[in-house]
Design a protein around this motif. Structure first.
Motif, PDB file in Angstrom:
ATOM      1  N   ARG A  24      -4.261   3.143  13.291  1.00  0.00           N
ATOM      2  CA  ARG A  24      -3.409   3.221  12.094  1.00  0.00           C
ATOM      3  C   ARG A  24      -4.192   3.810  10.935  1.00  0.00           C
ATOM      4  N   LEU A  25      -3.537   4.676  10.212  1.00  0.00           N
ATOM      5  CA  LEU A  25      -4.161   5.232   9.018  1.00  0.00           C
ATOM      6  C   LEU A  25      -3.671   4.459   7.800  1.00  0.00           C
ATOM      7  N   CYS A  26      -4.397   4.565   6.732  1.00  0.00           N
ATOM      8  CA  CYS A  26      -3.932   3.976   5.488  1.00  0.00           C
ATOM      9  C   CYS A  26      -3.032   5.012   4.796  1.00  0.00           C
ATOM     10  N   PRO A  27      -2.371   4.653   3.702  1.00  0.00           N
ATOM     11  CA  PRO A  27      -1.420   5.590   3.090  1.00  0.00           C
ATOM     12  C   PRO A  27      -2.051   6.930   2.734  1.00  0.00           C
ATOM     13  N   MET A  34      -8.446   0.219   0.198  1.00  0.00           N
ATOM     14  CA  MET A  34      -7.770   0.332   1.500  1.00  0.00           C
ATOM     15  C   MET A  34      -8.708   0.668   2.638  1.00  0.00           C
ATOM     16  N   THR A  94      -2.263   8.989   5.910  1.00  0.00           N
ATOM     17  CA  THR A  94      -0.937   9.486   6.276  1.00  0.00           C
ATOM     18  C   THR A  94      -0.522  10.603   5.331  1.00  0.00           C
ATOM     19  N   GLY A  95      -0.897  10.454   4.070  1.00  0.00           N
ATOM     20  CA  GLY A  95      -0.561  11.472   3.072  1.00  0.00           C
ATOM     21  C   GLY A  95      -1.542  12.641   3.069  1.00  0.00           C
ATOM     22  N   VAL A 124       2.982   2.578  11.348  1.00  0.00           N
ATOM     23  CA  VAL A 124       1.759   2.888  10.585  1.00  0.00           C
ATOM     24  C   VAL A 124       1.229   1.708   9.786  1.00  0.00           C
ATOM     25  N   PRO A 135      -0.627  -0.712   7.915  1.00  0.00           N
ATOM     26  CA  PRO A 135      -1.984  -1.170   8.195  1.00  0.00           C
ATOM     27  C   PRO A 135      -2.121  -2.689   8.271  1.00  0.00           C
ATOM     28  N   THR A 136      -1.170  -3.422   7.716  1.00  0.00           N
ATOM     29  CA  THR A 136      -1.293  -4.876   7.814  1.00  0.00           C
ATOM     30  C   THR A 136      -0.443  -5.414   8.961  1.00  0.00           C
ATOM     31  N   LYS A 137       0.194  -4.513   9.657  1.00  0.00           N
ATOM     32  CA  LYS A 137       1.080  -4.900  10.760  1.00  0.00           C
ATOM     33  C   LYS A 137       2.046  -5.997  10.315  1.00  0.00           C
ATOM     34  N   CYS A 164       0.809  -1.211   0.000  1.00  0.00           N
ATOM     35  CA  CYS A 164       0.000   0.000   0.000  1.00  0.00           C
ATOM     36  C   CYS A 164       0.846   1.266   0.000  1.00  0.00           C
ATOM     37  N   SER A 165       2.115   1.168   0.417  1.00  0.00           N
ATOM     38  CA  SER A 165       3.038   2.305   0.450  1.00  0.00           C
ATOM     39  C   SER A 165       2.821   3.255   1.621  1.00  0.00           C
ATOM     40  N   ASP A 166       2.042   2.828   2.590  1.00  0.00           N
ATOM     41  CA  ASP A 166       1.877   3.665   3.777  1.00  0.00           C
ATOM     42  C   ASP A 166       3.246   3.902   4.422  1.00  0.00           C
ATOM     43  N   VAL A 192      -8.718  -3.900   5.996  1.00  0.00           N
ATOM     44  CA  VAL A 192      -7.376  -4.322   5.598  1.00  0.00           C
ATOM     45  C   VAL A 192      -6.656  -4.884   6.811  1.00  0.00           C
ATOM     46  N   GLN A 193      -6.793  -4.173   7.925  1.00  0.00           N
ATOM     47  CA  GLN A 193      -6.110  -4.613   9.147  1.00  0.00           C
ATOM     48  C   GLN A 193      -6.640  -5.960   9.619  1.00  0.00           C
ATOM     49  N   VAL A 239       5.019   6.841   2.652  1.00  0.00           N
ATOM     50  CA  VAL A 239       4.548   8.188   3.016  1.00  0.00           C
ATOM     51  C   VAL A 239       4.883   8.512   4.455  1.00  0.00           C
TER      52      VAL A 239
END
Ligand SMILES: Nc1nc2c(c(=O)[nH]1)N[C@H]1C(S)=C(S)[C@@H](COP(=O)(O)OP(=O)(O)OC[C@H]3O[C@@H](n4cnc5c(=O)[nH]c(N)nc54)[C@H](O)[C@@H]3O)O[C@H]1N2
Ligand SMILES: Nc1nc2c(c(=O)[nH]1)N[C@H]1C(S)=C(S)[C@@H](COP(=O)(O)OP(=O)(O)OC[C@H]3O[C@@H](n4cnc5c(=O)[nH]c(N)nc54)[C@H](O)[C@@H]3O)O[C@H]1N2
Ligand code: SF4
Ligand code: SF4
Ligand code: SF4
Ligand code: SF4
Ligand code: SF4
Ligand SMILES: [Mo]
Lengths: 177, 722, 313
Positions: free
Chosen positions: B63-66, B197, B69-70, A133, A135-137, A15-17, B202-203, A20
């Motif tokens: 937790r936030l998704c990308p 997402m 965060t962006g 951060v 999200p999938t830990k 996801c690229s979290d 997702v989590q 970022v």
């Protein structure tokens, strides 16, 4: 103390979290990155395999970037973290050429920059920004010298790999596969 | 103290970093509609540094998704709308001029009053999405218009809400009450979690992987979720109902269904049994291309996990026009496996009601969204596409719409059938757009209002619907940049100009929130410190209590496998597979979806997220690439079955992850507004090529996956004289 | 089909394309360093062998080139640094494992010596320009007396400098094209060869020219041998090395490498030098200049191509 990162490719969704989060945590300028995501696809429809990976400096045990640095700007801490001191770096680029993972880049201010394992956060008892951060830990961080740490346990119990081990750098970012 | 042991080293730079003081302000994210609670960190100079999930939020697990965060990029984007704009004509050319808020708001109020006088308030429609919509909804209802719709219904989740409401008596809602965390088997029918997402899902899917849950993904494309699945069923597009009928056949014929549950909670089992008796896996094989033993194996896997199994309802389900029936199939399968109201299946969600701030009663409009959608009696929300149709004058249009206010939705990207949409906008007497960015839709407006971003304003209290209820507040972390204003302020200003001041009995929205929080036993002070407040459940247990009778809110009080309601309305009471058109020679089905780091069109210009992915690619199977001589990275144009050519080129990605009969792209790119310096002209806008929709006769959804494109390697615009 | 791509991060303008951070100044720097090493080596060797009167070009005329080359080389290196303000950091530490570090130190020592060397010949080189100050004359005297000592110091220093230009690259394990032990001797040989070529170019008498033509011929043969050895080594190496070799023998650098380095830069000048030695008339400037160009192109090819070769992606 030997810090290491363990990343579970079976959970990462690319996801690229982490990318970022690293940018905003470490003031990485837009257009640059300390970590990145690769996608590898193998096979033919409909029998395909896909691997997504978050990559960064491997904080190698045998770090060529440290060895080749003429000023000592690139150095390794006792806990294994490889760092660059910006005001010792002359920007010669030797370390960039020496890294088999292309983990370093030239900061627009001239010095060389890369992942620090968020060493400033570790000081405060926090996990690296990317790990915190995700999200999938799917990222784990900790001390490999401690046999009971989560990372040690994961490496003990799960199949894993490192990137380009043939380069001989003894990378310390592990991928569970 | 250091959780990783002693660390002697501290270099100067790091010291500075550590000692830097950040202020944190509570908010909830607005980069998509999930609304994860977060903290905005600002430094001493008032720059927003980062946004981090609120660790106490049961809605996002900290937790936030990308995209969240962006979110800093939403604020920092220097291309943002900066002042109100009014359409004018200069030298015969239509353009915009900057205007003061005073002038823009006066103009809007006078236009609204005129239209109300001439046609009634109902003739002004509100098309909205997200937080700003709430404030304007209040304004519109106060004004006497309930002509309100959003693309998140008929273009998104409407069909599954209808399908589940018909079966269980209540819709799925957002977030979906799927107990993914504890499931043993998760079945995804096209739902591409991981690219989609939606944060907590997702989590929880990741937790499910850790727990060794079996994931079954049905998708013609090898999605990220498919790569995490034990079984990937590479289905032929548009044939999912056949697969599900075959699953029902196996589950019933082999006696794998939850007999007690079916007996106790459902009606119409015998009709269903008869109905599916001929839909064998062998029958489905010919339609879906999925091997019978694969169908049997996956049906048994689901059944052995029962009732901790989720056949996910999906979310964006407006695919082929028979979407309510597909959702019904999903609902029925869940019922057969007894997963609704069971641990690891669907839990009973709960939220807490935020008291309404005192204001006069709304007047009664003469007609509203329900009337506009009257052809679709099952629809539970406004159908945006029908509102658009009513905006095109015609003799038999009973509900003429003359003006729109558009807020927080980029309809030029989210609504298919561009020709119709443009015609409607052309016919309007007046159109206002409130947005944060100079998106394509703003180009059609008469007045453009710059809203400040979510990081710069108060909004309504977020009440999340989850296992446990929770609330979160949004407090401005910084002052609005440029001359932008919060949506609540805009609503109030227009309201006061329309003589509706009684409805906006406050100077600052802070007062509204403070009042509401007081009613709920907390305060803004407390919420500033905690950001999120969790409440305990009051509606009863999370799952069905097997010892007590349970009354489903359907006509029969039971899960309606057989739908008498559909029968009465003249539709199939049980789902049937119908064949959909297939791409003709030389054409490929246009498939689209999400990229994890973008939300629709709204993030394409976000500096942080654009950095991650600046354009979409056209996924092409290597077989197709060989035939057409395409290479990865090559630019191509697309032309659809109605001879519509894409404005811009798109770069090819040759990949095994897509079928040979379709091409795939991420939705939300190909922006046409030059003011979007990063996003303009990057990639293709899938919506432009969706000129044919298959309307769901049950709820009015616009099925968008039946469009076919051919691939052009030469620039089709080259020879056109400009 | 196998597909590998960057989902995010690396495919941005400032990262992947510009990971090739070494540009032409580095090639020029390596070339000039090698050239100076060659020149100083020959000047020192001839002096130690007490043949300085017989070979004036080697000890005198050509050695004017070395301080210039070293200075330009250092400027080129400095030009390519991106954090120049901190240049002095090079000289606050000695890092044995870093070729860049000991290269910097060797340069710090050898560059002044090369200036002093030239200064020791000042009166002979520039008889018309008298030194204005007495102490300078005294200083020149002093240097002349110590020329032998300088020569003794220069022999190891110049060899180290010559090898260093190769080791700087070969120490990079991460770049498969560079990572072989032959690059040090190869660059040293090439440096010596360019030095010899410069002497040939500047030599006024046939005896000196012929001696250096013979030396150069031998160096060319050695260099060709080393290049073949290097390619064979890569051929037998791992997949990444094989890919690296492909760049030279069947890729985008093949024309440059075979055309300019091997044929025009080594084989043709060797033939020309041989022809001249046998007694035919050949304009001696031609092979010398070809060798110099070949040497420069060789550095360019190795620096550019080497940076493309990688372990991953
Ligand atoms: N990153 C990100 N996440 C988002 C959003 C976003 O914009 N960005 N938007 C959010 C919103 S509002 C929504 S509604 C959801 C939508 O998310 P989903 O509900 O997951 O979306 P879909 O469009 O239904 O699913 C797309 C998948 O369906 C597959 N598909 C296409 N045709 C067929 C078919 O005939 N049969 C089957 N079985 N599969 C098919 C595609 O290959 C693709 O993998 O995403 C949400 N999450
Ligand atoms: N072709 C195609 N069409 C689709 C879909 C698809 O996948 N493909 N997906 C469908 C689905 S599932 C959905 S839910 C809809 C979503 O459709 P939309 O809701 O239209 O989604 P976006 O394109 O994100 O548009 C959001 C708009 O809100 C603006 N905005 C963002 N933040 C704010 C704010 O704080 N205030 C204001 N005033 N404006 C703001 C953005 O700049 C942007 O213009 O699209 C549907 N349409
Ligand atoms: S944040 Fe986690 S899941 Fe997302 S790409 Fe990074 S490692 Fe993978
Ligand atoms: S990954 Fe590269 S930069 Fe990081 S320690 Fe290893 S060699 Fe050095
Ligand atoms: S660029 Fe900086 S950190 Fe890298 S080797 Fe040169 S001086 Fe050291
Ligand atoms: S550990 Fe820190 S510096 Fe390294 S990639 Fe993660 S966030 Fe960036
Ligand atoms: S899912 Fe992501 S974008 Fe949506 S609200 Fe949560 S953090 Fe924001
Ligand atoms: Mo949606």
């Amino acid at each position: 103390m030997r810090y290491a990162m363990v990343i579970d490719t079976l959970k990462c969704v690319g996801c690229s979290d982490c990318v970022v989060a690293c940018q905003t945590e470490n003031n990485v300028p837009i257009g640059y990155c300390r970590d990145w995501i690769t996608e590898t696809v193998n096979g033919a429809y409909p029998s395909i395999e896909l691997e997504l990976k978050s990559e960064r400096c491997n904080h190698c045990d045998n770090a060529p970037c440290v060895r080749c640095c003429p000023t000592g700007a690139s150095h390794q801490l006792d806990n294994g973290i490889v760092l660059v001191t910006a005001d010792e770096c002359i920007g010669c680029g030797a370390c960039i050429e020496s890294c088999p993972y292309d983990a370093r880049y030239q900061h627009p201010d001239g010095y060389v920059d890369k992942c620090t394992f968020c060493h400033h956060r570790l000081e405060k008892g926090q996990l690296p920004a990317c790990v915190s951060v995700c999200p999938t830990k799917c990222m784990y961080f900790g001390d490999l010298d401690d046999p009971n740490s989560e990372v040690s346990q994961l490496l003990k119990n799960r199949k894993h790999k490192t990137l380009a081990p043939e380069a001989g750098t003894k990378p310390q970012v592990y991928y569970l596969i | 103290l250091n959780m990783f042991g002693a660390n002697s080293y501290l270099d100067e730079l790091v010291k500075q970093n550590v000692t830097k003081k950040f202020k944190r302000t509570p908010t909830y994210c607005e980069v998509c509609f999930w609304k994860c609670a977060a903290w905005t960190y600002t430094d001493e100079e008032g720059n927003i540094q980062k946004i981090i999930g609120n660790e106490n939020d049961s809605h996002c697990y900290g937790r936030l998704c990308p995209r969240g965060t962006g979110g800093v990029g939403m604020y920092n984007d220097e291309d943002r709308l900066k002042t109100p704009l009014i359409r004018t004509t200069i030298n015969g050319e239509e353009t915009f001029r900057e205007a003061s808020w005073e002038e823009a708001l006066d103009l809007i109020a006078s236009k609204f009053s005129n239209i109300k006088e001439k046609y009634g308030p109902e003739a002004i429609a509100l098309l909205k999405h997200g937080s700003p919509g709430k404030h304007l909804e209040h304004l519109f209802k106060a004004f006497g218009s309930d002509t309100i719709a959003e693309p998140a219904y008929a273009q998104c989740r409407g069909a599954r809400e209808a399908g589940f409401a018909l079966t269980y008596g209540s819709w799925v809602g957002s977030p979906e009450p799927t107990d993914i965390r504890d499931t043993k088997c998760l079945v995804l029918i096209g739902s591409h979690i991981g690219e989609n997402m939606h944060n907590s899902q997702v989590q929880e899917m990741s937790d499910a992987i850790d727990n060794g849950a079996t994931i079954i993904t049905v998708d013609p494309r090898f999605s990220t979720a498919a790569s995490k699945s034990k079984h990937w069923l590479a289905i032929k597009p548009a044939t999912d109902i056949a697969l599900m009928l075959a699953w029902m056949n196996v589950i019933i014929e082999e006696g794998l269904y939850d007999k007690e549950y079916v007996e106790k909670y459902t009606t119409g089992f015998n009709q269903l049994k008869d109905h599916v008796s001929t839909f064998t896996p062998e029958w489905a094989y010919g339609i879906t291309t999925i091997k019978p033993e694969e169908i049997r194996k996956t049906a048994r896997a689901m059944a052995s996990a029962s009732p901790s199994v989720i056949i996910h309802p999906g979310r964006h389900v407006s695919w082929y026009g028979d979407d309510t029936q597909r959702a019904r199939s999903i609902a029925i399968l869940n019922a057969l496996l007894g997963s609704w109201g069971r641990r690891g299946g669907f839990y009973f969600k709960e939220s807490i009601k935020v008291p309404k701030y005192p204001s006069p009663k709304y007047p009664h409009p003469k007609w509203d969204w329900k009337n506009i959608g009257e052809k679709y009696p099952v629809a539970q929300m406004g159908i945006t596409s029908e509102v658009i149709k009513c905006s095109i004058p015609s003799k038999d249009n009973k509900y003429p719409i003359k003006a729109w206010m558009v807020a927080g939705t980029n309809i030029t990207k989210s609504i298919p059938e561009k020709e119709m949409l443009e015609k409607a906008m052309d016919e309007l007497e007046f159109m206002v757009v409130m947005d944060t960015m100079p998106m394509d839709v703003t180009g059609y407006a008469d007045v453009v209002l710059p809203e400040c971003t979510y990081l710069e304003r108060y909004d309504d209290i977020r009440s999340a619907t989850n296992r446990e209820p929770s609330i979160a507040v949004r407090v401005p972390a910084v002052k609005p940049k440029y001359d932008s204003k919060p949506g609540w302020w805009v609503a109030k200003q227009i309201g006061e100009r329309l003589g509706l001041g009684d409805y906006f009995n406050y100077d600052d929205y802070e007062e509204v929130i403070e009042w509401q929080l007081q009613q709920m036993g907390t305060s803004l002070d407390e919420m500033n410190k905690i950001g999120v407040k969790n409440f305990s459940r009051t509606s009863g247990p999370l799952y069905l209590n097997e010892n007590e009778a349970y009354h489903f809110p359907t006509a029969s009080g039971k899960i309606e496998l057989y739908s008498q309601e559909l029968k009465n309305l003249g539709f199939d009471p049980l789902p049937n597979y119908i064949k959909h058109p297939e791409p003709p020679q030389g054409f490929y089905r246009l498939n689209y979806g999400r990229a994890p780091m973008h939300t629709f069109s709204r993030t394409a210009n976000n500096p942080n997220l654009n950095d991650l992915k600046s354009e979409n690619n056209l996924w092409v199977n290597p077989k197709v690439a060989r035939i057409l001589g395409l290479k990865t990275g090559q630019e191509v144009w697309l032309k659809n079955q109605d001879e519509i050519t894409s404005n811009f080129p798109i770069k090819v990605r040759v990949t095994e992850r897509v079928r040979w009969d379709s091409v795939y792209m991420v939705h939300g790119f190909g922006h046409t507004n030059k003011k979007l310096s990063r996003a303009f002209g990057k990639g293709i806008n899938d919506t432009q090529l969706i000129s044919k929709v298959a309307i769901d006769p049950i709820m009015g959804g616009t099925g968008m996956r039946g469009n076919f494109v051919s691939i052009l390697t030469e620039n089709p615009h080259k020879n056109i004289e400009l | 089909m196998q597909e590998e791509l960057f989902t995010s991060g690396r495919n941005i303008p400032n990262i992947d394309p510009s990971l090739q951070i070494w540009h032409w100044p580095i090639s020029v720097y390596l070339f000039l360093g090698g050239l100076a090493a060659g020149l100083l080596f020959f000047a020192a060797l001839i002096t130690v062998l007490k043949k300085d009167k017989e070979y004036p070009a080697a000890v005198k005329f050509a050695s004017i080139v070395s301080p210039i080359a070293l200075t330009l080389g250092l400027l080129a290196l400095f030009y390519d640094l991106t954090h120049k303000l901190y240049f002095w950091r090079l000289y606050t530490t000695i890092r044995i494992e870093s070729p860049m570090s000991w290269g910097a130190w060797v340069l710090l020592i050898i560059t002044p010596i090369s200036f002093l060397w030239v200064f020791s010949y000042y009166t002979e080189l520039f008889p018309k320009w008298k030194l204005k100050f007495n102490f300078l004359n005294t200083f020149e005297k002093f240097l002349q007396e110590n020329r032998m000592n300088m020569a003794i110091a220069l022999i190891p220093l110049s060899i180290v400098l010559g090898i260093y230009t190769g080791i700087l690259l070969s120490a990079f394990n991460a770049r498969p094209l560079w990572n072989n032990a032959i690059l040090g001797p190869l660059f040293l040989t090439s440096g010596l060869s360019t030095g010899a070529a410069t002497i040939i170019l500047l030599a006024k008498n046939t005896k000196e020219r012929h001696l250096f033509s013979k030396i150069d011929l031998a160096l060319i043969v050695i260099e060709l041998g080393l290049i073949i050895h290097m390619l064979m080594g890569m051929y037998a190496g791992s997949e990444v090395q094989l890919e690296a070799m492909q760049l030279l023998v069947g890729g985008e650098f093949t024309l440059m490498f075979f055309g300019f380095v091997i044929i025009l830069g080594l084989i043709v000048p060797a033939i020309l030098e041989l022809t001249e030695l046998i007694g035919y008339k050949v304009p001696v400037a031609v092979p010398a200049i070809l060798i110099l160009i070949g040497g420069l192109v060789f550095r360019f090819v190795m620096v550019e191509a080497g940076q493309i070769t990688r372990y991953l992606y």
